[in-house]
Scaffold this active site. Sequence first.
Site, PDB file in Angstrom:
ATOM      1  CE  LYS A   1      -7.932  -3.695  -3.035  1.00  0.00           C
ATOM      2  NZ  LYS A   1      -8.434  -2.719  -2.080  1.00  0.00           N
TER       3      LYS A   1
ATOM      4  CE1 TYR B   1      -7.145   3.727  -1.299  1.00  0.00           C
ATOM      5  CE2 TYR B   1      -5.382   3.716   0.320  1.00  0.00           C
ATOM      6  CZ  TYR B   1      -6.585   3.230  -0.138  1.00  0.00           C
ATOM      7  OH  TYR B   1      -7.221   2.248   0.555  1.00  0.00           O
TER       8      TYR B   1
ATOM      9  CB  THR C   1      -7.309   1.668  -4.364  1.00  0.00           C
ATOM     10  OG1 THR C   1      -6.440   0.543  -4.238  1.00  0.00           O
ATOM     11  CG2 THR C   1      -8.586   1.405  -3.585  1.00  0.00           C
TER      12      THR C   1
ATOM     13  CB  SER D   1      -0.876  -0.009   1.254  1.00  0.00           C
ATOM     14  OG  SER D   1      -1.495   1.255   1.421  1.00  0.00           O
TER      15      SER D   1
ATOM     16  CG  HIS E   1     -11.603  -0.626   0.470  1.00  0.00           C
ATOM     17  ND1 HIS E   1     -10.937   0.051  -0.496  1.00  0.00           N
ATOM     18  CD2 HIS E   1     -10.849  -0.476   1.592  1.00  0.00           C
ATOM     19  CE1 HIS E   1      -9.846   0.620   0.002  1.00  0.00           C
ATOM     20  NE2 HIS E   1      -9.760   0.299   1.284  1.00  0.00           N
TER      21      HIS E   1
HETATM   22  C1  FNR Z   1      -7.480  -2.409   3.646  1.00  0.00           C
HETATM   23  N1  FNR Z   1      -7.689  -2.279   2.282  1.00  0.00           N
HETATM   24  C2  FNR Z   1      -6.901  -1.412   1.557  1.00  0.00           C
HETATM   25  N2  FNR Z   1      -7.033  -1.339   0.191  1.00  0.00           N
HETATM   26  C3  FNR Z   1      -6.227  -0.551  -0.532  1.00  0.00           C
HETATM   27  O1  FNR Z   1      -6.361  -0.523  -1.756  1.00  0.00           O
HETATM   28  N3  FNR Z   1      -5.247   0.189   0.084  1.00  0.00           N
HETATM   29  C4  FNR Z   1      -5.057   0.190   1.435  1.00  0.00           C
HETATM   30  O2  FNR Z   1      -4.175   0.862   1.944  1.00  0.00           O
HETATM   31  C5  FNR Z   1      -5.931  -0.614   2.204  1.00  0.00           C
HETATM   32  N4  FNR Z   1      -5.798  -0.661   3.558  1.00  0.00           N
HETATM   33  C6  FNR Z   1      -6.528  -1.573   4.294  1.00  0.00           C
HETATM   34  C7  FNR Z   1      -6.286  -1.706   5.657  1.00  0.00           C
HETATM   35  C8  FNR Z   1      -6.963  -2.672   6.393  1.00  0.00           C
HETATM   36  C9  FNR Z   1      -6.692  -2.808   7.853  1.00  0.00           C
HETATM   37  C10 FNR Z   1      -7.910  -3.521   5.744  1.00  0.00           C
HETATM   38  C11 FNR Z   1      -8.638  -4.607   6.510  1.00  0.00           C
HETATM   39  C12 FNR Z   1      -8.153  -3.380   4.404  1.00  0.00           C
HETATM   40  C13 FNR Z   1      -8.642  -3.173   1.581  1.00  0.00           C
HETATM   41  C14 FNR Z   1      -7.967  -4.481   1.154  1.00  0.00           C
HETATM   42  O3  FNR Z   1      -7.024  -4.273   0.141  1.00  0.00           O
HETATM   43  C15 FNR Z   1      -8.988  -5.499   0.636  1.00  0.00           C
HETATM   44  O4  FNR Z   1      -9.768  -4.926  -0.376  1.00  0.00           O
HETATM   45  C16 FNR Z   1      -9.893  -6.029   1.727  1.00  0.00           C
HETATM   46  O5  FNR Z   1      -9.192  -6.196   2.925  1.00  0.00           O
HETATM   47  C17 FNR Z   1     -10.467  -7.374   1.300  1.00  0.00           C
HETATM   48  O6  FNR Z   1     -11.378  -7.847   2.209  1.00  0.00           O
HETATM   49  P1  FNR Z   1     -11.022  -8.973   3.309  1.00  0.00           P
HETATM   50  O7  FNR Z   1     -10.417 -10.149   2.627  1.00  0.00           O
HETATM   51  O8  FNR Z   1     -10.113  -8.338   4.300  1.00  0.00           O
HETATM   52  O9  FNR Z   1     -12.366  -9.262   3.889  1.00  0.00           O
END
Ligand code: FNR
Length: 358
Positions: A233, A129, A155, A107, A257
């Site tokens: 994404k 981002y 994203t 990330s 997400h």
């Molecule tokens: C995320 N997600 C996320 N997505 C992204 O594009 N950049 C990011 O910095 C983050 N940060 C982030 C932090 C935390 C703590 C979580 C739980 C999630 C979303 C992540 O990439 C993904 O889409 C989801 O976590 C998928 O769902 P599950 O498998 O966690 O249920």
Amino acid sequence: MNDAVNLADFELRAESLLPKGVWDFIAGGSGDETTLAANRAALDAVALLPRVLAGSGGADTGSQLLKCEASLPVAAAPMAYQRLVHPDGELALAAAARDIGIPYVASVLSSATIEEITEVGAVTWFQLYWLRDRSQVDAMVARAEAAGCQVLMVTVDVPVLGRRLRDVRNAFRLPAEVVAANLVSGGFSTAHSNPLRGESAIAAHTQEIFASALGWADLEWLRERTTLPLVVKGILDPRDAVRAVETGADAVVVSNHGGRQLDGAAASAAALPAIVDAVGSRCEVLLDSGIRSGTDVLRALALGASGVLLGRPLLWGLAVDGAHGAHQVLSLLLSELRDALTLAGCANPAAARTLAVL
Ligand code: FNR
């Protein structure tokens, strides 16, 4: 954790180890957490029709994602601030991904720099981002390219942060030792303004540093800017998937997400088939949000996905035992997927994409 038999065992242990505010930040969704729950329900509702007498007797989980070799059709989802759950943070998760042989998506909001992460030696993809200033985006892309990242993922489902009520109630803030390392080292503003009442510090910070008015012209600019494969994404509507492909995306991630953005958005597994129909012959289609087992990976493949991103379960493993814990989570997932493929009469992930579902 030697007594773990599935990923949920890591969830229980992680919850018992982490401070409540950190646990809620990871586990929580937005609003009433309707979408968070829907993600699981939609995957559970996918009934597989296994094939018999297929004569394979075993299965090979090896795959390719965006031309990168992967020991299973899984990449580690981009997740911000991994040092919240373990001091080794991103470096430990990247090491687990390297050792099992899957891509690690870093990330932009990592708590280690992209250069430190690529140094670990995993196949690394970079997730962006959109920062407020295009010159900052340009500089971050240049850094990711120079550090050896093989794929760029942008994203697009965070025009503002979803209303994560757990974080608001907890008045959640990052501890002083956890910072957005790429932004600090890039000299970008990381000012942590005092959140307004009823707002989490993460939401306030996001508002300050991200551009909220991202449009297709920005994606066109990014496509021109880099020769890296480009992944978009956070897509749920097939019309957006078509537009992304027309703009030159090499893959889309069907994702809400993890239920953290628009509450009430469709479960990603429910949205997947229409997107596969719309663009599956023109680009790779990945899925995330709710994947918790090898059976879930098989379900995603049967619905037409090329692979999945694994999110929260990796943070559970990291919290429980650093790189070793995250590696255990991935090993379990690999064994589960191998068993599920074998039981479904599929010799490999490609065969799973021909399975029928009810
Ligand atoms: C995320 N997600 C996320 N997505 C992204 O594009 N950049 C990011 O910095 C983050 N940060 C982030 C932090 C935390 C703590 C979580 C739980 C999630 C979303 C992540 O990439 C993904 O889409 C989801 O976590 C998928 O769902 P599950 O498998 O966690 O249920």
